[in-house]
Each structure stands twice: as structure tokens, then as C-alpha cells.
Design an enzyme around this catalytic site. Structure first.
Site, mmCIF file in Angstrom:
data_model
loop_
_atom_site.group_PDB
_atom_site.id
_atom_site.type_symbol
_atom_site.label_atom_id
_atom_site.label_comp_id
_atom_site.label_asym_id
_atom_site.label_seq_id
_atom_site.Cartn_x
_atom_site.Cartn_y
_atom_site.Cartn_z
ATOM 1 N N SER A 128 -34.359 17.623 -52.926
ATOM 2 C CA SER A 128 -35.741 18.034 -52.717
ATOM 3 C C SER A 128 -36.104 17.983 -51.241
ATOM 4 C CB SER A 128 -36.637 17.073 -53.496
ATOM 5 O OG SER A 128 -37.961 17.210 -53.105
ATOM 6 N N TYR A 153 -39.454 8.001 -55.865
ATOM 7 C CA TYR A 153 -38.840 9.259 -56.307
ATOM 8 C C TYR A 153 -38.045 9.871 -55.152
ATOM 9 C CZ TYR A 153 -38.285 14.234 -57.130
ATOM 10 O OH TYR A 153 -37.756 15.494 -57.207
ATOM 11 N N LYS A 157 -33.844 10.410 -54.482
ATOM 12 C CA LYS A 157 -33.144 11.667 -54.126
ATOM 13 C C LYS A 157 -32.284 11.441 -52.876
ATOM 14 C CE LYS A 157 -34.439 14.217 -57.366
ATOM 15 N NZ LYS A 157 -33.527 14.828 -58.288
HETATM 16 P P1 NAD Z 1 -38.033 18.430 -65.627
HETATM 17 O O1 NAD Z 1 -38.603 17.082 -65.883
HETATM 18 O O2 NAD Z 1 -38.694 19.596 -66.262
HETATM 19 O O3 NAD Z 1 -36.487 18.459 -66.048
HETATM 20 C C1 NAD Z 1 -35.661 17.329 -65.983
HETATM 21 C C2 NAD Z 1 -34.940 17.226 -67.310
HETATM 22 O O4 NAD Z 1 -34.063 16.083 -67.267
HETATM 23 C C3 NAD Z 1 -35.887 17.027 -68.492
HETATM 24 O O5 NAD Z 1 -35.574 17.955 -69.508
HETATM 25 C C4 NAD Z 1 -35.608 15.599 -68.940
HETATM 26 O O6 NAD Z 1 -35.792 15.437 -70.331
HETATM 27 C C5 NAD Z 1 -34.178 15.406 -68.502
HETATM 28 N N1 NAD Z 1 -33.804 14.013 -68.245
HETATM 29 C C6 NAD Z 1 -34.439 13.092 -67.493
HETATM 30 N N2 NAD Z 1 -33.754 11.938 -67.478
HETATM 31 C C7 NAD Z 1 -32.638 12.142 -68.230
HETATM 32 C C8 NAD Z 1 -31.546 11.331 -68.595
HETATM 33 N N3 NAD Z 1 -31.452 10.044 -68.202
HETATM 34 N N4 NAD Z 1 -30.578 11.858 -69.381
HETATM 35 C C9 NAD Z 1 -30.655 13.145 -69.823
HETATM 36 N N5 NAD Z 1 -31.684 13.964 -69.512
HETATM 37 C C10 NAD Z 1 -32.659 13.452 -68.720
HETATM 38 O O7 NAD Z 1 -37.945 18.614 -64.048
HETATM 39 P P2 NAD Z 1 -37.606 19.902 -63.191
HETATM 40 O O8 NAD Z 1 -38.827 20.294 -62.480
HETATM 41 O O9 NAD Z 1 -36.881 20.883 -64.007
HETATM 42 O O10 NAD Z 1 -36.637 19.269 -62.123
HETATM 43 C C11 NAD Z 1 -35.216 19.295 -62.277
HETATM 44 C C12 NAD Z 1 -34.591 18.515 -61.122
HETATM 45 O O11 NAD Z 1 -35.014 19.101 -59.891
HETATM 46 C C13 NAD Z 1 -35.023 17.057 -61.075
HETATM 47 O O12 NAD Z 1 -33.907 16.279 -60.676
HETATM 48 C C14 NAD Z 1 -36.089 17.044 -60.014
HETATM 49 O O13 NAD Z 1 -36.193 15.802 -59.366
HETATM 50 C C15 NAD Z 1 -35.572 18.109 -59.049
HETATM 51 N N6 NAD Z 1 -36.632 18.715 -58.233
HETATM 52 C C16 NAD Z 1 -37.733 19.233 -58.861
HETATM 53 C C17 NAD Z 1 -38.771 19.783 -58.084
HETATM 54 C C18 NAD Z 1 -40.009 20.320 -58.740
HETATM 55 O O14 NAD Z 1 -41.039 20.434 -58.056
HETATM 56 N N7 NAD Z 1 -40.003 20.690 -59.999
HETATM 57 C C19 NAD Z 1 -38.650 19.807 -56.683
HETATM 58 C C20 NAD Z 1 -37.492 19.282 -56.096
HETATM 59 C C21 NAD Z 1 -36.483 18.733 -56.884
#
Ligand code: NAD
Ligand code: UDP
Length: 343
Positions: A128, A153, A157
């Protein structure tokens, strides 16, 4: 080349994961999805199956369950992992740091150990822009300092990035991509999958969408005294389908490289929009009024953040194609078509 490659997608039922599953399948990759549905539901994956007309291999498991991982690696010849699984709410991470470090950092270590045991050393990690903390300069390049994070958080990362760098240093067969996302928004053009967070949204776009739909009555704009064009915060919003395409290209890149490396790439558009510009764009796309009040700055927020995207273009031949109007209209289509939770 893609046809006989199998990709393990952790967190594949989530917002970015589900859109990336669609893109992977439509580009010929085979996928295996693992998700514990901590922040998603089965419906998102059903919708992925509908969009792609395929049947998915789904493991409703936790990345911290090493026996489940072992079983997956034994049953499938996994060529690479895209590791989305993790918790992502900044405020919650401040209140529950141990939960965040356990799930994000602890979970990643378990996944890496099992992958290594199985001989799978190709991995894309969802990082991120938060790893840059308060940027020293704009646009932000991949060489800008990292680690000055402001919440657990973001620190999780940063820690995972460091763990992946060390993993590569110890065994240079690893091929790793650290993809640093800016602000993902929007939804698949079908309106079948999109962003629908639990409870009151933390992020701007889903919050605005819920105001437009009448679920929330107004937006609180966090500060209008920043040194920006209209005083409100500027971010680099990127359409989730552009982001998904970036993963396919990063995967192509890793799987065709003869040598190991850690590739670090920003995925953004390179353009910044203010909170009020986003409000205006969403109001236009939805035809709805978005009432707002001006409130104090949110602690920990920075004035402006946008990416230098030259590296992604040069190395992956990727650039974001979808504009702010499409981001808003796709997000609105998803909200309009769904009164149920799909991610
Ligand atoms: P999200 O919460 O929609 O998706 C994450 C998924 O991981 C969910 O379906 C959740 O159920 C699953 N999960 C969490 N912990 C788990 C575990 N221990 N075992 C199995 N499954 C697990 O989030 P997103 O927005 O799709 O983000 C995906 C990734 O991208 C994350 O790592 C997030 O930190 C990163 N990210 C997101 C953003 C954003 O703004 N959405 C920005 C930068 C980075
Ligand atoms: N923001 C806002 N009201 C909200 C949520 C966000 O004014 O209810 C602003 C926030 O201050 C920032 C921008 O919108 O300037 C993007 O915030 P978001 O949380 O979506 O992303 P991040 O700050 O993590 O990049």
C-alpha cells in the site's frame, strides 16, 4: 503460457481479490481461492463464477491454518501466489494491534513457510501507499523512504515488505512483486461485484456511495484547510479493474523471468483528486445530491498523495486507463444493483 499456470489467490473473496480473480480467469490463468470470509461472503465468489462462466476451486480457510495450506499445495501444482488476505481498517488496527500483526504479519509468515516447503517461490503481495507515511515529495516514486508509518495496519504492510526482502536475500530463487496500491475504487462493469464494507465505511468512496443511496445522510469532509486546490485532501484514486490488470501483468512478468528478484511497483493513476472533486464526480455519475459538512482534519491524514507511475509503465507495460467518471459510475451501478452484501 498462462493456460497451464495455477495461481493461489488468498483473500480472493474480498474487494480487490474478487476483481482480480475475474481478470486472471479471463486472461487464461487457472486459480485456487482461499478465504476465511472474515471480511467477505461466498456471494462475491459466486458472482465471479457467473461473470466468468467457470466453476472455482474454493478453500474456506485461514492463511494461518498451516495444515490447510499444506493440503492446498499438495493437491494443486501452485505456480504462484497472489496474497491479498489481510485486515485493512486503519482505525481498527489502532484499537487491535495484536489482531492486525497476528493476522497480517503472522499469517504471511505461515503462508511463506508453507509455500517455500512446497517449492512455490513466486508471490505477489498487496502492499500500500501507506508504507510511504508522510511523503517527502510528490509524485511518490518507489525509491521514496518507507517505514515511517502512522498506524499498525501500515506498519504491518511495511513489516511484510521487509520480511519478503529478507526472504529473497536468503534465497534468490524467490520472485516477488510488492505492489503498492494507491486508492482503489470502482467496481466491475457488470455491477455484480464491488466494494461493500461492513458497518460504516472508513474510506471516502464507499462513504459517498452510501450517502448517494440514502443509507447515510451526509458526508463529513475531514478538513478544508490543507494546502491543496480547494483545501481538501488529495488522493490518487485508481479503478479496481485497472488494479486487477496490473496483477495479471505482474504475474506474467514474474513467471517469465529467468532470475529471482523483488520488484516494487506503485499502482496508481499518477493523478490526484480532492475530496470535493470526488463528491462532485459522484453526484454527477449518480444523479444524486451528496450533502456534506466540513469537519476537523482526521488525525494521521496527509494533505496529498499521488503516485509516480513510470516504473509500472516501463517494467510491466501497464498504465491505468479508466477515468474518474468511470470509477464513479461503476461504483454507483454496483450499489444500485445490490441491496445485499457481496464482498
Ligand atoms: P478485503 O477486506 O475486501 O479483502 C481481504 C480478504 O481477505 C477478505 O475477503 C477477507 O475475508 C480475507 N482474509 C482476511 N484475513 C484472512 C485470513 N487470515 N485468512 C484468509 N482470508 C483472510 O480488502 P481489499 O480491499 O480487497 O484488500 C486486499 C488487500 O489489499 C489487503 O491486503 C489490503 O490490505 C490491501 N490494500 C487494500 C487497499 C484498499 O484501499 N482497499 C489499499 C492498499 C492495500
Ligand atoms: N475523507 C473524508 N471523509 C470521509 C472519509 C475520507 O473527508 O468520511 C477524506 C480523507 O480525509 C482523505 C480522503 O478522503 O483526504 C481519502 O480518504 P480514504 O480514507 O478513502 O483514503 P486514505 O486517506 O487512506 O488514503
Amino acid at each position: 503460457m498462462r493456460q497451464n499456470k495455477t495461481i493461489l489467490v488468498t483473500g480472493g473473496a474480498g474487494y480487490i481479490g474478487s476483481h482480480t480473480c475475474v481478470e486472471l480467469i479471463q486472461n487464461g490463468y487457472q486459480i485456487v481461492v482461499l478465504d476465511n470470509y472474515l471480511n467477505s461472503t461466498k456471494l462475491a465468489l459466486k458472482r465471479v463464477e457467473e461473470i466468468t462462466q467457470t466453476s472455482l476451486k474454493i478453500y474456506p480457510q485461514d492463511i494461518r491454518n498451516k495444515m490447510a495450506l499444506r493440503q492446498i499445495f499438495a493437491q494443486h501444482n501452485i505456480d504462484a501466489i497472489i496474497h491479498f488476505a489481510g485486515l485493512k481498517a486503519v482505525g481498527e488496527s489502532v484499537a487491535k494491534p495484536l489482531t492486525y500483526y497476528d493476522n497480517n504479519v503472522g499469517g504471511s509468515i505461515i503462508l511463506l513457510k508453507e509455500a517455500q516447503k512446497a517449492g512455490c517461490k513466486n508471490l505477489i503481495f498487496s502492499s500500500s501507499a501507506t508504507v510511504y507515511g508522510t511523503p517527502e515529495k510528490l509524485p511518490i516514486t518507489e525509491n521514496c523512504p518507507t517505514g515511517n508509518t502512522t498506524n499498525p495496519y501500515g506498519t504491518s504492510k511495511f513489516m511484510i515488505e521487509e520480511i519478503l526482502q529478507d526472504t529473497y536475500q536468503a534465497d534468490q530463487a524467490w520472485k516477488i512483486a510488492l505492489l503498492r496500491y494507491f486508492n482503489p475504487v470502482g467496481a466491475h462493469a457488470s455491477g455484480k461485484i464491488g466494494e461493500n464494507p461492513n458497518g460504516i465505511p472508513n474510506n471516502l468512496m464507499p462513504f459517498i456511495a452510501q450517502v448517494a443511496s440514502g443509507k447515510l445522510n451526509h458526508l463529513e469532509v475531514f478538513g478544508n484547510d490543507y494546502d491543496t486546490l480547494d483545501g481538501t485532501g488529495i488522493r490518487d484514486y485508481i479503478h479496481v479493474m485497472d488494479l486487477a490488470k496490473g496483477h495479471v501483468l505482474a504475474l506474467d512478468y514474474l513467471l517469465t523471468k529467468s532470475k529471482g528478484e523483488v520488484l516494487t511497483v506503485n499502482l496508481g493513476t499518477g493523478k490526484g483528486y480532492s475530496v470535493l472533486q470526488m463528491v462532485k464526480a459522484f453526484a454527477k455519475a449518480s444523479g444524486k445530491k451528496i450533502p456534506y459538512t466540513i469537519e476537523d482534519r482526521r488525525p494521521g491524514d496527509i494533505a496529498s498523495c499521488f503516485a509516480d507511475v513510470n516504473k509500472a509503465h516501463k517494467i510491466l507495460n501497464w498504465h491505468a486507463e479508466l477515468d474518474i467518471e468511470t470509477m464513479c459510475s461503476d461504483a454507483w451501478r454496483f450499489i444500485e444493483k445490490n441491496s445485499v452484501k457481496t464482498s
